[in-house]
Design an enzyme around this catalytic site. Structure first.
Site, mmCIF file in Angstrom:
data_model
loop_
_atom_site.group_PDB
_atom_site.id
_atom_site.type_symbol
_atom_site.label_atom_id
_atom_site.label_comp_id
_atom_site.label_asym_id
_atom_site.label_seq_id
_atom_site.Cartn_x
_atom_site.Cartn_y
_atom_site.Cartn_z
ATOM 1 N N GLU A 112 0.872 -1.255 0.024
ATOM 2 C CA GLU A 112 0.112 0.057 -0.014
ATOM 3 C C GLU A 112 0.746 1.176 0.041
ATOM 4 O O GLU A 112 0.778 2.156 0.915
ATOM 5 C CB GLU A 112 -1.055 -0.071 1.206
ATOM 6 C CG GLU A 112 -1.947 -1.144 1.283
ATOM 7 C CD GLU A 112 -3.020 -1.147 2.326
ATOM 8 O OE1 GLU A 112 -2.768 -0.598 3.199
ATOM 9 O OE2 GLU A 112 -4.081 -1.722 2.157
ATOM 10 N N GLU A 137 -5.475 -8.279 -1.120
ATOM 11 C CA GLU A 137 -5.812 -8.216 0.205
ATOM 12 C C GLU A 137 -7.563 -7.791 -0.262
ATOM 13 O O GLU A 137 -7.926 -7.035 -1.027
ATOM 14 C CB GLU A 137 -5.563 -6.959 0.807
ATOM 15 C CG GLU A 137 -4.319 -7.548 1.397
ATOM 16 C CD GLU A 137 -4.015 -6.231 2.409
ATOM 17 O OE1 GLU A 137 -4.679 -5.632 3.177
ATOM 18 O OE2 GLU A 137 -2.338 -5.871 2.476
HETATM 19 C C1 BG6 Z 1 -4.381 -3.301 4.796
HETATM 20 C C2 BG6 Z 1 -3.102 -3.589 5.317
HETATM 21 O O1 BG6 Z 1 -4.255 -1.763 5.133
HETATM 22 O O2 BG6 Z 1 -5.516 -3.786 5.681
HETATM 23 C C3 BG6 Z 1 -2.798 -4.697 5.959
HETATM 24 O O3 BG6 Z 1 -2.106 -4.004 4.196
HETATM 25 C C4 BG6 Z 1 -4.062 -4.573 7.264
HETATM 26 O O4 BG6 Z 1 -1.684 -4.846 6.723
HETATM 27 C C5 BG6 Z 1 -5.394 -4.801 6.412
HETATM 28 O O5 BG6 Z 1 -4.164 -5.717 8.159
HETATM 29 C C6 BG6 Z 1 -6.583 -4.843 7.295
HETATM 30 O O6 BG6 Z 1 -6.614 -3.667 8.157
HETATM 31 P P1 BG6 Z 1 -6.802 -3.632 9.773
HETATM 32 O O7 BG6 Z 1 -6.279 -2.569 10.234
HETATM 33 O O8 BG6 Z 1 -8.016 -4.400 9.826
HETATM 34 O O9 BG6 Z 1 -5.867 -4.822 10.167
#
Ligand code: BG6
Length: 479
Positions: A180, A372
């Site tokens: 990101e 993701e």
């Molecule tokens: C993304 C990141 O922003 O979202 C991850 O690359 C992160 O590292 C994921 O875990 C989910 O966000 P969160 O804050 O719910 O863990």
């Protein structure tokens, strides 16, 4: 009739980051990373106060032990294999390899650990997809250099990537340079190791740090291709489509401005130069990027594919103060009345994923990779016929709807290499540092207060995802 448009070699799997699940934060010579000093509650959100950056790990920090993948990787990888994973996204913790970041020599024990992981994945035919830097800059580089605000980081990153590319050149094919990368604009400490208080950080210094990361990313692409021409090296951006709140053209302009801030990163990675729209922004904000003589040529080393995270969309307006804003993944926006939100206020929008896929593909005609996507939710462990489990129909529903939109995008003609859900096994949240924000198909017995046996249990979604993979998407359409 077959409904699935997923190609036969589609890479199904899950995604993780070292600092959120390995644990063993100081084992076998590992140095501290910025995550190890993260206060409980996290530091990722815009407006959150600057952490006090010490050289000591914060004692109640769940990331220090994570879910102990460091010692349980065999059991965990066997579970991923049981689900039928074709790919596993993970990061290398930079501070396992170069404990301080500016060391001359790598730490052999750190390198040996990832050899074991890649060998274990190979046993099951699972392709690793490796993020080189996932919010885990070595702490010393933050404290002594102010992270990516300092150009010296390019040289330290170069030494690190050259080391791991060389070591794993026959074990890893897919690489991502920075997780990101666009998030540094919103979370400069977590994303870029920049210790300057966000309120005091000038736009000049922030965009200069962005430039350093972009040059480092292009340099990594160049080095990687020279070490193994078969490497596939991608950029990774946080994707968040924006809708105009009304049909007022001013709102559409606000959308464009928001999206340009994100496109800046993928445009440079895919086209090899700064886009014209940012020149106007730089001029109006008194920003002059300091280019070293080699930078222009280096940026021309463009990526092989574009990867991104996708969780939510936002709305934008020229008068945001007139609307309520929602919480979101690092960067937020105005709440969209047509969408529902997760328990953490992230707006759920499967169609937004189809839109993002089409937008990126139209713009670059490069292969894409969704690295993701998922739902963070509070799970309740119940006793099932085969032991403890979680009836996580809400997670199945979220993923099913998003994957149906992925299928639509494939029918639209988008070229997509694969899809990895975030956190296939429960891990520590990046933004809030909680364990109770769970994403996994596999439940991990660990609580926000640090208690728990670390035992693993399959949730209902485990069998569901297994069927989706086995049928190459066809099971998405089963009642
Ligand atoms: C993304 C990141 O922003 O979202 C991850 O690359 C992160 O590292 C994921 O875990 C989910 O966000 P969160 O804050 O719910 O863990």
């Amino acid at each position: 009739m077959t409904q699935s448009a997923f190609p036969k070699d589609f890479l199904w799997g899950g995604a993780t980051a070292a600092n959120q699940f390995e644990g063993a934060y100081n084992s076998d010579g590992k140095g501290l990373s910025v995550q190890d000093v993260t206060p409980k509650g996290g530091v990722a959100m815009p407006g959150s106060s600057s952490p006090v950056i010490t050289d000591q790990p914060t004692p109640d920090n769940l990331k220090l032990e994570g879910i102990d993948f460091y010692h349980r990787y065999k059991e965990d990888i066997a579970l991923f294999a049981e689900m039928g994973f074709k790919v596993f996204r993970m990061s290398i913790a930079w501070s396992r390899i170069f404990p301080n970041g500016d060391d001359e020599q790598p730490n052999e024990a750190g390198l040996a650990f990832y050899d074991k992981i890649f060998d274990e994945l190979a046993k099951y035919g699972i392709e690793p997809l490796v993020t080189l830097s996932h919010y885990e800059t070595p702490l010393h580089l933050a404290r002594a250099y102010n992270g990516w605000a300092n150009r010296d980081l390019i040289g330290f990153y170069e030494r690190y990537v050259r080391t791991v590319f060389t070591r794993y050149k026959d074990k890893v094919k897919y690489w991502l340079t920075f997780n990101e990368i666009n998030s540094v604009l919103h979370a400069p400490f977590m994303s870029g190791g920049i210790v300057t208080d966000p309120e005091k950080l000038s736009k000049q210094d922030l965009y200069q740090a962005v430039h350093h990361e972009l040059v480092a990313s292009a340099l990594a692409t160049k080095i990687g291709h020279s070490i193994n021409p078969d490497f596939k090296i991608g950029c990774m951006v946080l994707a968040m489509p924006a809708y105009a709140m009304t049909a007022n053209p001013l709102d559409q302009l606000a959308v464009r401005e928001f999206e340009n801030q994100n496109y800046l990163f993928s445009d440079i990675h895919a086209r090899g130069k700064y886009p014209n729209y940012i020149k106007r922004y730089f001029k109006e904000n008194d920003i002059t990027i300091n280019f070293a003589p080699e930078d222009e040529e280096l940026l021309k080393n463009t990526v092989d594919f574009i990867s991104f995270s996708y969780y939510m969309s936002v709305a934008q307006a020229h008068n945001p103060e007139d609307y309520s804003t929602g919480r979101g993944n690092i960067m937020g926006g105005i709440s969209n009345p047509y969408l529902e939100s997760s328990e953490w206020g992230w707006q759920i929008d499967p169609i937004g994923l189809r839109l993002v896929l089409n937008a990126f593909y139209d713009r670059y005609q490069l292969p894409l990779f969704i690295v993701e996507n998922g739902l963070g939710a509070k799970d309740v462990l119940v006793e099932g016929p085969n032991g403890p489990t979680v009836e996580d129909d809400y997670r199945i529903d979220y993923l099913q709807k998003h994957l149906v939109q992925v299928n639509e995008a494939l029918k639209d003609g988008v070229e997509l290499l694969g899809y990895t859900t975030w956190g296939p096994i429960d891990l520590v949240s990046a933004s809030t540092a909680e364990l109770s924000k769970r994403y996994g198909f596999i439940y991990v017995d660990r609580n926000d207060d640090g208690t728990g046996s670390l035992a693993r249990y399959k949730k209902k979604s485990f069998d569901w995802y297994k069927k989706v993979i086995a049928s190459n998407g066809e099971a998405l359409y089963e009642a």
